[in-house]
Scaffold this motif. Structure first.
Motif, PDB file in Angstrom:
ATOM      1  N   ARG A  85       2.023 -10.953 -15.369  1.00  0.00           N
ATOM      2  CA  ARG A  85       3.336 -10.502 -14.890  1.00  0.00           C
ATOM      3  C   ARG A  85       3.779  -9.292 -15.702  1.00  0.00           C
ATOM      4  NH1 ARG A  85       6.068 -13.262 -11.234  1.00  0.00           N
ATOM      5  NH2 ARG A  85       5.192 -15.260 -10.643  1.00  0.00           N
ATOM      6  N   VAL A  86       4.494  -8.399 -15.041  1.00  0.00           N
ATOM      7  CA  VAL A  86       5.016  -7.223 -15.722  1.00  0.00           C
ATOM      8  C   VAL A  86       6.110  -7.664 -16.682  1.00  0.00           C
ATOM      9  CG1 VAL A  86       6.185  -5.001 -15.452  1.00  0.00           C
ATOM     10  CG2 VAL A  86       4.480  -5.727 -13.752  1.00  0.00           C
ATOM     11  N   VAL A 131      -2.612   1.401  -9.654  1.00  0.00           N
ATOM     12  CA  VAL A 131      -1.673   0.485  -9.002  1.00  0.00           C
ATOM     13  C   VAL A 131      -1.450   0.980  -7.570  1.00  0.00           C
ATOM     14  CG1 VAL A 131       0.610  -0.582  -9.111  1.00  0.00           C
ATOM     15  CG2 VAL A 131      -0.561   0.040 -11.225  1.00  0.00           C
ATOM     16  N   PRO A 132      -2.377   0.639  -6.672  1.00  0.00           N
ATOM     17  CA  PRO A 132      -2.271   1.161  -5.308  1.00  0.00           C
ATOM     18  C   PRO A 132      -1.155   0.546  -4.471  1.00  0.00           C
ATOM     19  CG  PRO A 132      -4.204  -0.250  -5.519  1.00  0.00           C
ATOM     20  CD  PRO A 132      -3.612  -0.112  -6.891  1.00  0.00           C
ATOM     21  N   PHE A 168      -1.719  -8.774  -9.352  1.00  0.00           N
ATOM     22  CA  PHE A 168      -3.003  -9.301  -8.894  1.00  0.00           C
ATOM     23  C   PHE A 168      -4.018  -8.175  -8.885  1.00  0.00           C
ATOM     24  CE2 PHE A 168       0.277 -11.947  -7.135  1.00  0.00           C
ATOM     25  CZ  PHE A 168      -0.231 -13.236  -7.246  1.00  0.00           C
ATOM     26  N   ASP A 169      -5.305  -8.534  -9.106  1.00  0.00           N
ATOM     27  CA  ASP A 169      -6.337  -7.508  -8.976  1.00  0.00           C
ATOM     28  C   ASP A 169      -6.692  -7.350  -7.501  1.00  0.00           C
ATOM     29  OD1 ASP A 169      -8.195  -9.514  -8.269  1.00  0.00           O
ATOM     30  OD2 ASP A 169      -9.153  -9.524 -10.236  1.00  0.00           O
ATOM     31  N   THR A 170      -7.536  -6.403  -7.195  1.00  0.00           N
ATOM     32  CA  THR A 170      -7.859  -6.109  -5.797  1.00  0.00           C
ATOM     33  C   THR A 170      -8.626  -7.245  -5.125  1.00  0.00           C
ATOM     34  OG1 THR A 170      -9.804  -4.876  -6.543  1.00  0.00           O
ATOM     35  CG2 THR A 170      -7.795  -3.605  -6.087  1.00  0.00           C
ATOM     36  N   GLY A 171      -9.143  -8.182  -5.909  1.00  0.00           N
ATOM     37  CA  GLY A 171      -9.815  -9.352  -5.352  1.00  0.00           C
ATOM     38  C   GLY A 171      -8.881 -10.534  -5.139  1.00  0.00           C
ATOM     39  N   ILE A 194      -0.427  -5.007  -6.665  1.00  0.00           N
ATOM     40  CA  ILE A 194      -1.887  -5.039  -6.639  1.00  0.00           C
ATOM     41  C   ILE A 194      -2.360  -3.933  -7.569  1.00  0.00           C
ATOM     42  CG2 ILE A 194      -3.980  -4.845  -5.245  1.00  0.00           C
ATOM     43  CD1 ILE A 194      -2.152  -7.235  -4.503  1.00  0.00           C
ATOM     44  N   ALA A 195      -3.228  -4.277  -8.522  1.00  0.00           N
ATOM     45  CA  ALA A 195      -3.728  -3.312  -9.500  1.00  0.00           C
ATOM     46  C   ALA A 195      -5.246  -3.308  -9.501  1.00  0.00           C
ATOM     47  CB  ALA A 195      -3.206  -3.652 -10.893  1.00  0.00           C
TER      48      ALA A 195
END
Length: 173
Positions: free
Chosen positions: A116-117, A149-150, A107-110, A160-161
């Motif tokens: 999927r990986v 990728v925090p 998912f993005d930060t929003g 979360i990316a």
């Protein structure tokens, strides 16, 4: 696989004429691969004890139980070797086995799902996540760094990316 296993190496072919193999280790400490034996074929139908003979360019010369000839060793070329998950060391909170990341939703930060990986690649400069998303013609490749990728939440099955902005010509949509 009946038991959870992780790919720890691969056979690159025969080494010599007495059944030794060229072994590529995917372990952080390459020689530790011998500590995780027995090693298994991907389908779990074959297992091998392992003894490292010596280091060679690109890996190790090794003996596998049950392999006694050059022809038997050559027949194993390309075979990936798997270790039982419970034989592998526990990792710190900020390290992950690649097998744990494949299949996770990204998912993005929003909060919008990116995809999927599908795989993790490393060509020498660090890990790259290959992310597949329906509607994209090409996979999205993201550096697996804390900046991009925090958050990796294995329990929730998500990543979360914060991918870099794509220029208009880069978008596949």
């Amino acid at each position: 696989m009946a038991q959870e296993r992780v790919c720890v190496g691969a056979i690159a072919g025969a080494f010599g004429v007495r059944g030794e193999v060229r072994l590529k280790s995917f372990c952080a400490e390459p020689g530790a691969i011998a500590d995780y034996a027995p090693l298994w074929s991907e389908d779990g139908t074959r297992s091998f004890g392992l003894r490292i003979i010596r280091a060679i360019p690109g890996g190790f010369a090794a003996r596998l139980t049950g392999i006694g000839t050059k022809e038997e060793a050559d027949a194993l070329r390309g075979l990936q070797l798997y270790a039982d998950r419970d034989r592998l060391p526990s990792l710190p909170d900020d390290e992950f086995y690649h097998a744990d990341l494949v299949g996770l939703a990204v998912f993005d930060t929003g909060g919008a799902e990116i995809g999927r990986v599908r795989a993790i690649h490393n060509h020498g400069a660090g890990d790259i996540l290959e992310i597949f998303a329906p509607g994209r013609r090409h996979a999205l490749l993201l550096p697996f760094t804390r900046a991009v990728v925090p958050t990796v939440d294995l329990a929730a099955g998500r990543i979360i990316a914060d991918p870099p902005d794509e220029s208009p010509g880069d978008a596949d949509d």
